[in-house]
Design a protein around this motif. Structure first.
Motif, PDB file in Angstrom:
ATOM      1  N   MET A  47       0.824  -1.185   0.000  1.00 13.34           N
ATOM      2  CA  MET A  47       0.000   0.000   0.000  1.00 13.34           C
ATOM      3  C   MET A  47       0.871   1.253   0.000  1.00 13.34           C
ATOM      4  O   MET A  47       0.563   2.215  -0.686  1.00 13.34           O
ATOM      5  CB  MET A  47      -0.923  -0.045   1.225  1.00 13.34           C
ATOM      6  CG  MET A  47      -1.854   1.107   1.326  1.00 13.34           C
ATOM      7  SD  MET A  47      -3.107   0.930   0.065  1.00 13.34           S
ATOM      8  CE  MET A  47      -4.189   2.212   0.518  1.00 13.34           C
ATOM      9  N   LYS A  48       1.962   1.181   0.774  1.00 15.18           N
ATOM     10  CA  LYS A  48       2.843   2.338   0.842  1.00 15.18           C
ATOM     11  C   LYS A  48       3.534   2.570  -0.500  1.00 15.18           C
ATOM     12  O   LYS A  48       3.736   3.718  -0.901  1.00 15.18           O
ATOM     13  CB  LYS A  48       3.895   2.161   1.927  1.00 15.18           C
ATOM     14  CG  LYS A  48       3.327   2.235   3.332  1.00 15.18           C
ATOM     15  CD  LYS A  48       4.435   2.073   4.341  1.00 15.18           C
ATOM     16  CE  LYS A  48       3.867   2.065   5.747  1.00 15.18           C
ATOM     17  NZ  LYS A  48       4.901   1.879   6.754  1.00 15.18           N
ATOM     18  N   THR A  49       3.879   1.499  -1.186  1.00 16.02           N
ATOM     19  CA  THR A  49       4.546   1.661  -2.477  1.00 16.02           C
ATOM     20  C   THR A  49       3.597   2.258  -3.520  1.00 16.02           C
ATOM     21  O   THR A  49       4.015   3.017  -4.389  1.00 16.02           O
ATOM     22  CB  THR A  49       5.091   0.316  -2.982  1.00 16.02           C
ATOM     23  OG1 THR A  49       4.024  -0.623  -3.055  1.00 16.02           O
ATOM     24  CG2 THR A  49       6.184  -0.202  -2.090  1.00 16.02           C
ATOM     25  N   ALA A  50       2.320   1.929  -3.418  1.00 13.87           N
ATOM     26  CA  ALA A  50       1.343   2.497  -4.352  1.00 13.87           C
ATOM     27  C   ALA A  50       1.196   3.991  -4.111  1.00 13.87           C
ATOM     28  O   ALA A  50       1.111   4.783  -5.060  1.00 13.87           O
ATOM     29  CB  ALA A  50       0.000   1.795  -4.205  1.00 13.87           C
ATOM     30  N   ILE A  51       1.189   4.421  -2.870  1.00 16.84           N
ATOM     31  CA  ILE A  51       1.073   5.840  -2.537  1.00 16.84           C
ATOM     32  C   ILE A  51       2.316   6.593  -3.008  1.00 16.84           C
ATOM     33  O   ILE A  51       2.229   7.679  -3.573  1.00 16.84           O
ATOM     34  CB  ILE A  51       0.833   6.031  -1.030  1.00 16.84           C
ATOM     35  CG1 ILE A  51      -0.545   5.481  -0.661  1.00 16.84           C
ATOM     36  CG2 ILE A  51       0.948   7.489  -0.641  1.00 16.84           C
ATOM     37  CD1 ILE A  51      -0.825   5.469   0.817  1.00 16.84           C
ATOM     38  N   VAL A  52       3.489   5.995  -2.795  1.00 14.26           N
ATOM     39  CA  VAL A  52       4.734   6.627  -3.239  1.00 14.26           C
ATOM     40  C   VAL A  52       4.758   6.728  -4.760  1.00 14.26           C
ATOM     41  O   VAL A  52       5.179   7.751  -5.322  1.00 14.26           O
ATOM     42  CB  VAL A  52       5.958   5.841  -2.700  1.00 14.26           C
ATOM     43  CG1 VAL A  52       7.241   6.328  -3.335  1.00 14.26           C
ATOM     44  CG2 VAL A  52       6.034   5.937  -1.194  1.00 14.26           C
ATOM     45  N   LEU A  65       2.143   6.952  -6.754  1.00 12.57           N
ATOM     46  CA  LEU A  65       1.193   7.992  -7.144  1.00 12.57           C
ATOM     47  C   LEU A  65       1.764   9.386  -6.906  1.00 12.57           C
ATOM     48  O   LEU A  65       1.593  10.302  -7.719  1.00 12.57           O
ATOM     49  CB  LEU A  65      -0.120   7.820  -6.391  1.00 12.57           C
ATOM     50  CG  LEU A  65      -1.010   6.673  -6.873  1.00 12.57           C
ATOM     51  CD1 LEU A  65      -2.201   6.504  -5.946  1.00 12.57           C
ATOM     52  CD2 LEU A  65      -1.466   6.927  -8.283  1.00 12.57           C
ATOM     53  N   LEU A  66       2.436   9.574  -5.777  1.00  9.36           N
ATOM     54  CA  LEU A  66       3.031  10.876  -5.486  1.00  9.36           C
ATOM     55  C   LEU A  66       4.153  11.207  -6.474  1.00  9.36           C
ATOM     56  O   LEU A  66       4.293  12.344  -6.915  1.00  9.36           O
ATOM     57  CB  LEU A  66       3.555  10.914  -4.055  1.00  9.36           C
ATOM     58  CG  LEU A  66       2.471  10.976  -2.962  1.00  9.36           C
ATOM     59  CD1 LEU A  66       3.103  10.902  -1.588  1.00  9.36           C
ATOM     60  CD2 LEU A  66       1.655  12.244  -3.110  1.00  9.36           C
ATOM     61  N   ALA A  67       4.949  10.218  -6.826  1.00  4.78           N
ATOM     62  CA  ALA A  67       6.031  10.445  -7.782  1.00  4.78           C
ATOM     63  C   ALA A  67       5.466  10.752  -9.168  1.00  4.78           C
ATOM     64  O   ALA A  67       6.003  11.593  -9.900  1.00  4.78           O
ATOM     65  CB  ALA A  67       6.943   9.238  -7.834  1.00  4.78           C
ATOM     66  N   GLY A  68       4.404  10.093  -9.526  1.00  4.39           N
ATOM     67  CA  GLY A  68       3.782  10.342 -10.826  1.00  4.39           C
ATOM     68  C   GLY A  68       3.150  11.713 -10.906  1.00  4.39           C
ATOM     69  O   GLY A  68       3.209  12.383 -11.936  1.00  4.39           O
ATOM     70  N   SER A  69       2.530  12.155  -9.828  1.00  5.17           N
ATOM     71  CA  SER A  69       1.913  13.478  -9.854  1.00  5.17           C
ATOM     72  C   SER A  69       2.966  14.572  -9.784  1.00  5.17           C
ATOM     73  O   SER A  69       2.764  15.670 -10.289  1.00  5.17           O
ATOM     74  CB  SER A  69       0.910  13.620  -8.712  1.00  5.17           C
ATOM     75  OG  SER A  69       1.580  13.538  -7.454  1.00  5.17           O
ATOM     76  N   ALA A  70       4.099  14.300  -9.132  1.00  7.31           N
ATOM     77  CA  ALA A  70       5.168  15.299  -9.078  1.00  7.31           C
ATOM     78  C   ALA A  70       5.803  15.486 -10.450  1.00  7.31           C
ATOM     79  O   ALA A  70       6.280  16.573 -10.782  1.00  7.31           O
ATOM     80  CB  ALA A  70       6.223  14.885  -8.062  1.00  7.31           C
ATOM     81  N   ALA A  71       5.800  14.453 -11.271  1.00  9.12           N
ATOM     82  CA  ALA A  71       6.364  14.566 -12.615  1.00  9.12           C
ATOM     83  C   ALA A  71       5.533  15.488 -13.499  1.00  9.12           C
ATOM     84  O   ALA A  71       6.040  16.058 -14.463  1.00  9.12           O
ATOM     85  CB  ALA A  71       6.474  13.196 -13.250  1.00  9.12           C
ATOM     86  N   ALA A  72       4.269  15.667 -13.165  1.00  8.31           N
ATOM     87  CA  ALA A  72       3.411  16.553 -13.952  1.00  8.31           C
ATOM     88  C   ALA A  72       3.824  18.009 -13.789  1.00  8.31           C
ATOM     89  O   ALA A  72       3.570  18.835 -14.662  1.00  8.31           O
ATOM     90  CB  ALA A  72       1.956  16.367 -13.540  1.00  8.31           C
ATOM     91  N   PHE A  73       4.462  18.355 -12.673  1.00  8.94           N
ATOM     92  CA  PHE A  73       4.860  19.733 -12.437  1.00  8.94           C
ATOM     93  C   PHE A  73       6.327  19.988 -12.739  1.00  8.94           C
ATOM     94  O   PHE A  73       6.812  21.100 -12.576  1.00  8.94           O
ATOM     95  CB  PHE A  73       4.561  20.116 -10.982  1.00  8.94           C
ATOM     96  CG  PHE A  73       3.093  20.052 -10.670  1.00  8.94           C
ATOM     97  CD1 PHE A  73       2.229  21.007 -11.153  1.00  8.94           C
ATOM     98  CD2 PHE A  73       2.573  19.017  -9.922  1.00  8.94           C
ATOM     99  CE1 PHE A  73       0.885  20.954 -10.884  1.00  8.94           C
ATOM    100  CE2 PHE A  73       1.229  18.951  -9.635  1.00  8.94           C
ATOM    101  CZ  PHE A  73       0.375  19.914 -10.123  1.00  8.94           C
ATOM    102  N   ALA A  74       7.042  18.974 -13.166  1.00  8.73           N
ATOM    103  CA  ALA A  74       8.453  19.142 -13.523  1.00  8.73           C
ATOM    104  C   ALA A  74       8.534  19.820 -14.889  1.00  8.73           C
ATOM    105  O   ALA A  74       7.685  19.610 -15.753  1.00  8.73           O
ATOM    106  CB  ALA A  74       9.151  17.789 -13.569  1.00  8.73           C
ATOM    107  N   PRO A  75       9.534  20.656 -15.095  1.00 10.66           N
ATOM    108  CA  PRO A  75       9.637  21.316 -16.403  1.00 10.66           C
ATOM    109  C   PRO A  75       9.976  20.309 -17.497  1.00 10.66           C
ATOM    110  O   PRO A  75      10.777  19.406 -17.306  1.00 10.66           O
ATOM    111  CB  PRO A  75      10.780  22.318 -16.208  1.00 10.66           C
ATOM    112  CG  PRO A  75      11.544  21.821 -15.038  1.00 10.66           C
ATOM    113  CD  PRO A  75      10.574  21.078 -14.175  1.00 10.66           C
ATOM    114  N   ALA A  76       9.313  20.471 -18.608  1.00  8.20           N
ATOM    115  CA  ALA A  76       9.527  19.560 -19.733  1.00  8.20           C
ATOM    116  C   ALA A  76      10.819  19.928 -20.445  1.00  8.20           C
ATOM    117  O   ALA A  76      11.209  21.085 -20.492  1.00  8.20           O
ATOM    118  CB  ALA A  76       8.353  19.652 -20.701  1.00  8.20           C
ATOM    119  N   SER A  77      11.461  18.933 -20.978  1.00 11.84           N
ATOM    120  CA  SER A  77      12.672  19.205 -21.739  1.00 11.84           C
ATOM    121  C   SER A  77      12.275  19.802 -23.083  1.00 11.84           C
ATOM    122  O   SER A  77      11.426  19.281 -23.785  1.00 11.84           O
ATOM    123  CB  SER A  77      13.482  17.939 -21.939  1.00 11.84           C
ATOM    124  OG  SER A  77      12.733  17.024 -22.707  1.00 11.84           O
TER     125      SER A  77
END
Length: 79
Positions: free
Chosen positions: A1-6, A8-20
């Motif tokens: 369960m903890k790995t799924a939350i991590v 999801l958080l990593a995936g949503s953080a990638a949405a706000f990272a600047p695109a190359s």
């Protein structure tokens, strides 16, 4: 369960990272033969030989002035 939350958080953080961004080359080849506007019957219509009368910056200035004056003329015909 903890790995799924991590995950999801990593995936949503990638949405706000600047695109190359790959920068495209903006270098222009100012050959008179390859310029836009040359047509088949009269390929390079330059009776005053203005294309060879200066540097590349001069040729770009002539092209910009021609565009500006043509736009003003199109506006003038509409009233």
């Amino acid at each position: 369960m903890k790995t799924a939350i991590v995950a999801l958080l990593a995936g949503s953080a990638a949405a706000f990272a600047p695109a190359s961004v790959n920068k495209a080359s903006t270098q222009l080849s100012l050959s008179l033969d390859d310029m836009a506007g040359s047509t088949a019957p009269i390929k390079n219509f330059d009776p005053l030989d203005l294309a060879t009368s200066g540097s590349e910056e001069t040729l770009l200035w002539f092209r910009a002035a021609e565009l500006k004056h043509s736009r003003v003329a199109m506006l003038a015909t509409t009233g």
